[in-house]
Write an enzyme that holds these catalytic residues in place. Sequence first.
Site, PDB file in Angstrom:
ATOM      1  N   SER A 118      76.611  50.092  33.488  1.00  0.00           N
ATOM      2  CA  SER A 118      76.811  49.036  32.501  1.00  0.00           C
ATOM      3  C   SER A 118      78.070  48.272  32.872  1.00  0.00           C
ATOM      4  CB  SER A 118      76.959  49.652  31.112  1.00  0.00           C
ATOM      5  OG  SER A 118      77.529  48.734  30.223  1.00  0.00           O
ATOM      6  N   GLU A 148      71.088  52.556  33.709  1.00  0.00           N
ATOM      7  CA  GLU A 148      72.542  52.461  33.693  1.00  0.00           C
ATOM      8  C   GLU A 148      73.148  53.837  33.450  1.00  0.00           C
ATOM      9  OE1 GLU A 148      73.364  47.949  32.067  1.00  0.00           O
ATOM     10  OE2 GLU A 148      73.418  49.602  30.641  1.00  0.00           O
TER      11      GLU A 148
END
Length: 362
Positions: A273, A247
């Site tokens: 994210s 992420e």
Amino acid sequence: FTANSMNCMTEILGMGLPGNGTIPAVESQRILLAKHAGMKVMELVRENICPRDIVTEKAIKNGLTADMALGCSTNTMLHLPAIAHEAGIPFDLNGVNAVSDSVPHLVKLNPAGVHCLVDLNEAGGLSAVMKRLDEMGLIDPSARTVDGTWADRIAKAAILDEDVIRDREHAYSQTGGLAVLYGNLAPDGAVVKKGAVLPEMMVHTGPAKCFDSEEACCEGLYAGKVVSGDVVVVRYEGPKGGPGMREMLTPTGAIAGMGLDSTCALITDGRFSGVSRGASIGHISPEAAAGGLLAYVEDGDLISIDIPNHKLELLVSEDEIAARRAKRVPQPPKKVSGYLKRYRAMVSSANQGAILETDKFL
């Protein structure tokens, strides 16, 4: 965030009991839900009802529709295709925009909006969202769940806050919260949470500022190398390049924290994210490590982003691109061993859900 998004998808797909996606962890109702879930598991075992009996094509379509109405994490565009693959259900990323174009963005949660998941729970939860979508004729209420059908749940649902779960007339937008972009940079697609993009960044053209890892990008950001108008390129962070799709939370957080999210975009073959916001475009396929055009972008190249028209283009001539491909190869793969080496050899592109293509090796 992504965990919240996928918890909601678990409920929408029929694999969780009502409230699974939204009941706060600190409430006693969550403990009661766990108790009931354990009882339900044993009941399903006795009745020989298996996940593939529930996760059907109807369920996947409902999940995608609800995903657009909720404006979930971009990671749902990895997980839903992967779940569909495991269930033996076709999932084509090319069809996502058609769904997005027909589904209004009804619920806007933090960080894209002012409401939090607890507000959605108090507004009636996901059953209320599905009730709203059913009123619009956008879902199939006959889809099965662990405790009946969605029609059963909708019959018991109530929309308790019209500001949290809006109707079509008052929707945040008349199209869904996610979009898939295509172009020479992403012939197989790239994903953006358009519901969290500022209006001034929906269409943007700027010079590329390239980094070959998340760490290099963070160093560049903190050193002031990124300026207003830039399109930050983070590559070699895709399924093969990582290996494993990390992420890009730190770069997106830094861009927002530095006040650049209204003037800068970030594109990557990695992922984000669910907390990410701004013009953050991920899952670029094919990725740089697989020879995608992202590997050949140079600092200063103009990149055009047109989210309303689903476009992502490198504004460099075909002759120049061909010359770059001829004189250099993508960055050598990172040295890995064991399972990571096996993973890198078997993993598919992000547009397929980064699944392991085991059939090629069996």
